[in-house]
Design a protein around this motif. Structure first.
Motif, PDB file in Angstrom:
ATOM      1  N   ASP A   1      12.073  -5.770  11.416  1.00 16.25           N
ATOM      2  CA  ASP A   1      12.594  -6.973  10.770  1.00 16.25           C
ATOM      3  C   ASP A   1      11.662  -7.562   9.717  1.00 16.25           C
ATOM      4  N   SER A   2      10.360  -7.439   9.884  1.00 14.05           N
ATOM      5  CA  SER A   2       9.445  -8.010   8.884  1.00 14.05           C
ATOM      6  C   SER A   2       9.729  -7.451   7.499  1.00 14.05           C
ATOM      7  N   ALA A   3      10.010  -6.147   7.438  1.00 12.17           N
ATOM      8  CA  ALA A   3      10.292  -5.520   6.148  1.00 12.17           C
ATOM      9  C   ALA A   3      11.736  -5.735   5.707  1.00 12.17           C
ATOM     10  N   LEU A   4      12.671  -5.674   6.644  1.00 13.30           N
ATOM     11  CA  LEU A   4      14.088  -5.798   6.293  1.00 13.30           C
ATOM     12  C   LEU A   4      14.466  -7.231   5.927  1.00 13.30           C
ATOM     13  N   GLU A   5      13.882  -8.208   6.608  1.00 18.56           N
ATOM     14  CA  GLU A   5      14.268  -9.596   6.362  1.00 18.56           C
ATOM     15  C   GLU A   5      13.821 -10.076   4.983  1.00 18.56           C
ATOM     16  N   ARG A   6      12.781  -9.486   4.431  1.00 22.57           N
ATOM     17  CA  ARG A   6      12.365  -9.859   3.074  1.00 22.57           C
ATOM     18  C   ARG A   6      13.463  -9.568   2.066  1.00 22.57           C
TER      19      ARG A   6
ATOM     20  N   ILE B   1       0.830  -1.203   0.000  1.00 20.65           N
ATOM     21  CA  ILE B   1       0.000   0.000   0.000  1.00 20.65           C
ATOM     22  C   ILE B   1       0.867   1.256   0.000  1.00 20.65           C
ATOM     23  N   ARG B   2       1.935   1.222   0.791  1.00 19.75           N
ATOM     24  CA  ARG B   2       2.763   2.416   0.976  1.00 19.75           C
ATOM     25  C   ARG B   2       3.654   2.711  -0.225  1.00 19.75           C
ATOM     26  N   THR B   3       4.208   1.671  -0.833  1.00 19.96           N
ATOM     27  CA  THR B   3       5.190   1.881  -1.902  1.00 19.96           C
ATOM     28  C   THR B   3       4.699   1.422  -3.276  1.00 19.96           C
ATOM     29  N   ASP B   4       3.536   0.775  -3.292  1.00 23.81           N
ATOM     30  CA  ASP B   4       2.945   0.254  -4.531  1.00 23.81           C
ATOM     31  C   ASP B   4       3.763  -0.879  -5.136  1.00 23.81           C
ATOM     32  N   LYS B   5       4.667  -1.463  -4.342  1.00 24.06           N
ATOM     33  CA  LYS B   5       5.432  -2.622  -4.802  1.00 24.06           C
ATOM     34  C   LYS B   5       5.958  -3.343  -3.572  1.00 24.06           C
ATOM     35  N   ILE B   6       6.481  -4.534  -3.782  1.00 17.53           N
ATOM     36  CA  ILE B   6       7.045  -5.287  -2.671  1.00 17.53           C
ATOM     37  C   ILE B   6       8.225  -6.110  -3.167  1.00 17.53           C
ATOM     38  N   GLU B   7       9.296  -6.126  -2.387  1.00 20.89           N
ATOM     39  CA  GLU B   7      10.497  -6.857  -2.767  1.00 20.89           C
ATOM     40  C   GLU B   7      10.710  -8.039  -1.822  1.00 20.89           C
ATOM     41  N   ILE B   8      10.806  -9.235  -2.371  1.00 24.47           N
ATOM     42  CA  ILE B   8      11.052 -10.441  -1.584  1.00 24.47           C
ATOM     43  C   ILE B   8      12.158 -11.243  -2.251  1.00 24.47           C
ATOM     44  N   ILE B   9      13.211 -11.507  -1.509  1.00 25.77           N
ATOM     45  CA  ILE B   9      14.303 -12.345  -2.011  1.00 25.77           C
ATOM     46  C   ILE B   9      14.120 -13.742  -1.419  1.00 25.77           C
ATOM     47  N   GLU B  10      13.774 -14.703  -2.258  1.00 22.80           N
ATOM     48  CA  GLU B  10      13.520 -16.068  -1.789  1.00 22.80           C
ATOM     49  C   GLU B  10      14.843 -16.806  -1.555  1.00 22.80           C
ATOM     50  N   VAL B  11      14.933 -17.508  -0.422  1.00 27.31           N
ATOM     51  CA  VAL B  11      16.145 -18.273  -0.112  1.00 27.31           C
ATOM     52  C   VAL B  11      15.839 -19.723   0.257  1.00 27.31           C
ATOM     53  N   GLY B  12      14.565 -20.082   0.286  1.00 20.61           N
ATOM     54  CA  GLY B  12      14.193 -21.445   0.669  1.00 20.61           C
ATOM     55  C   GLY B  12      13.865 -21.531   2.149  1.00 20.61           C
ATOM     56  N   ILE B  13      12.979 -22.457   2.500  1.00 17.66           N
ATOM     57  CA  ILE B  13      12.461 -22.524   3.866  1.00 17.66           C
ATOM     58  C   ILE B  13      13.532 -22.894   4.887  1.00 17.66           C
ATOM     59  N   ILE B  14      14.456 -23.809   4.526  1.00 16.88           N
ATOM     60  CA  ILE B  14      15.498 -24.223   5.461  1.00 16.88           C
ATOM     61  C   ILE B  14      16.403 -23.059   5.820  1.00 16.88           C
ATOM     62  N   ARG B  15      16.863 -22.348   4.794  1.00 14.21           N
ATOM     63  CA  ARG B  15      17.736 -21.195   5.044  1.00 14.21           C
ATOM     64  C   ARG B  15      16.976 -20.075   5.745  1.00 14.21           C
ATOM     65  N   ASP B  16      15.694 -19.965   5.440  1.00 13.86           N
ATOM     66  CA  ASP B  16      14.862 -18.950   6.070  1.00 13.86           C
ATOM     67  C   ASP B  16      14.781 -19.198   7.575  1.00 13.86           C
ATOM     68  N   ILE B  17      14.558 -20.443   7.960  1.00 14.07           N
ATOM     69  CA  ILE B  17      14.494 -20.810   9.379  1.00 14.07           C
ATOM     70  C   ILE B  17      15.844 -20.575  10.050  1.00 14.07           C
ATOM     71  N   TRP B  18      16.912 -20.948   9.363  1.00 14.84           N
ATOM     72  CA  TRP B  18      18.257 -20.772   9.905  1.00 14.84           C
ATOM     73  C   TRP B  18      18.566 -19.298  10.138  1.00 14.84           C
ATOM     74  N   ARG B  19      18.161 -18.440   9.207  1.00 15.07           N
ATOM     75  CA  ARG B  19      18.376 -16.997   9.365  1.00 15.07           C
ATOM     76  C   ARG B  19      17.597 -16.472  10.568  1.00 15.07           C
ATOM     77  N   ALA B  20      16.392 -16.973  10.760  1.00 15.97           N
ATOM     78  CA  ALA B  20      15.568 -16.532  11.899  1.00 15.97           C
ATOM     79  C   ALA B  20      16.222 -16.933  13.222  1.00 15.97           C
ATOM     80  N   ILE B  21      16.769 -18.152  13.280  1.00 14.93           N
ATOM     81  CA  ILE B  21      17.452 -18.619  14.493  1.00 14.93           C
ATOM     82  C   ILE B  21      18.691 -17.772  14.765  1.00 14.93           C
ATOM     83  N   LEU B  22      19.477 -17.519  13.710  1.00 11.76           N
ATOM     84  CA  LEU B  22      20.688 -16.706  13.863  1.00 11.76           C
ATOM     85  C   LEU B  22      20.349 -15.283  14.314  1.00 11.76           C
TER      86      LEU B  22
END
Length: 268
Positions: A203-208, A134-155
Motif C-alpha cells: 500500500d505505501s507504493a500503491l496509495e501514492r 532508487i529502484r526506478t529513478d523516479k517517484i509518482e505522487i498524486i496529491e489529494v490534500g490531508i483531509i482526503r488522504d486521512i479519509w482514504r486511509a480510514i476507508l
C-alpha cells in the motif's frame, strides 16, 4: 525454464526480503527510516503480547481441555484392550496445543502489522519513497490534500475489515461441511490472509498513486503466484514473536520493491 524452476514466480516472491537486504547494504542510509517504526512496533507489541496473547493462550488452554475431555468421555466405554489409546490422546493434546499456539502467534503478528503500519505510516511512507526512487529513478505522487488522504486511509482499513468479515463468515459456515468444506475454508482463509498481507505491504507504493481498493486487490491477484510467495514469507516473518518487531519494516520495504518490479511497469 526459469519461470518453472521458481514455481512460476512463487519463489521469486519469497526472495524480496533478501533483495531488500542487498539494497540496504548498498544504500545504508535507508536504515535510518526503520528506527522509528521499530520503536513503534516495540510499544504496540508489548501491549499485544501482554494482553491479547496471554488472554488468547488461556482461551486456547480452555479449548484444548474441552476437546480432550470430550474424547476422554468417549473412551470410557472402550474395552480394556484399547487402553493404549490413552497415549494417542496425549499426543493429540500436544498437537492441538501446538496448532492453536501457532495460530495465536500468527493472529497476534497480524494485529501487530495492522496497528504498527497505521501508527508508523509517515515513516514507512518515507522509506517506500526512497526505495522507489532508487529502484526506478523516479517517484509518482498524486496529491489529494490531508483531509482526503486521512479519509482514504480510514476507508482502506474499513474495506479490509469488510473483506475479512465477509469471507470469514462464509468460510466459517463452509467449515461445517464434511471434508470438502474443511478444505475450502482452510484454503480460503489462507488466501484472504495472504491478500490482506499483500495489501498492507504494497500500500505505501500503491496509495501514492491513489489507486482504489478494488484495483489494489486485483493487482495482488494479477501478480499471483509471486504475490502468494511474498505473502508466505511475510506471514512467517510477522509470526515469530519479538523478531516481528524488527521484520515488519522489512516487509514494508520488500513490498515496495515488489511493486516496483512486478506492478508499476506491467500493470499500471
Amino acid at each position: 525454464m526459469l519461470q518453472i524452476l521458481t514455481g512460476f514466480g512463487f519463489l521469486s516472491g519469497i526472495s524480496y526480503p533478501f533483495r531488500l537486504l542487498r539494497l540496504f547494504k548498498s544504500n545504508p542510509a535507508l536504515l535510518s527510516y526503520i528506527i522509528v517504526p521499530v520503536l513503534v512496533n516495540i510499544v504496540v507489541g508489548i501491549f499485544l503480547y501482554i494482553g491479547l496473547f496471554l488472554f488468547g493462550w488461556e482461551i486456547t488452554d480452555l479449548l484444548t481441555n474441552s476437546i480432550i475431555n470430550r474424547i476422554d468421555s468417549l473412551l470410557v466405554d472402550f474395552p480394556d484392550w484399547l487402553n493404549g489409546v490413552d497415549y494417542f490422546v496425549i499426543l493429540l493434546e500436544w498437537v492441538i496445543r501446538i496448532v492453536l499456539g501457532l495460530f495465536l502467534l500468527i493472529i497476534t503478528g497480524f494485529l501487530l502489522v495492522q496497528f504498527g503500519v497505521i501508527l508508523a505510516a509517515p515513516w514507512y511512507g518515507n522509506l517506500s519513497e526512497k526505495i522507489e526512487k532508487i529502484r526506478t529513478d523516479k517517484i509518482e505522487i498524486i496529491e489529494v490534500g490531508i483531509i482526503r488522504d486521512i479519509w482514504r486511509a480510514i476507508l482502506f482499513e474499513l474495506k479490509k475489515i469488510v473483506l475479512i468479515l465477509g469471507f470469514g463468515i462464509l468460510f466459517f459456515f463452509l467449515s461445517f461441511v464434511p471434508v470438502f468444506g474443511a478444505i475450502v475454508s482452510t484454503v480460503g482463509g489462507l488466501t484472504i490472509t495472504g491478500t490482506i498481507i499483500c495489501l498492507d505491504f504494497f500500500d505505501s507504493a500503491l496509495e501514492r498513486r491513489r489507486i482504489n481498493f478494488r484495483k489494489k486487490v486485483a493487482l495482488v491477484w494479477k501478480t499471483f503466484p509471486a504475490s502468494a510467495g511474498f505473502a508466505t514469507i511475510c506471514l512467517l516473518m510477522i509470526g515469530i514473536p519479538f523478531i516481528n518487531l524488527i521484520t515488519i519494516p522489512f516487509c514494508v520495504g520488500s513490498g515496495t520493491l515488489f511493486v516496483c518490479d512486478r506492478i508499476l511497469f506491467k500493470h499500471l
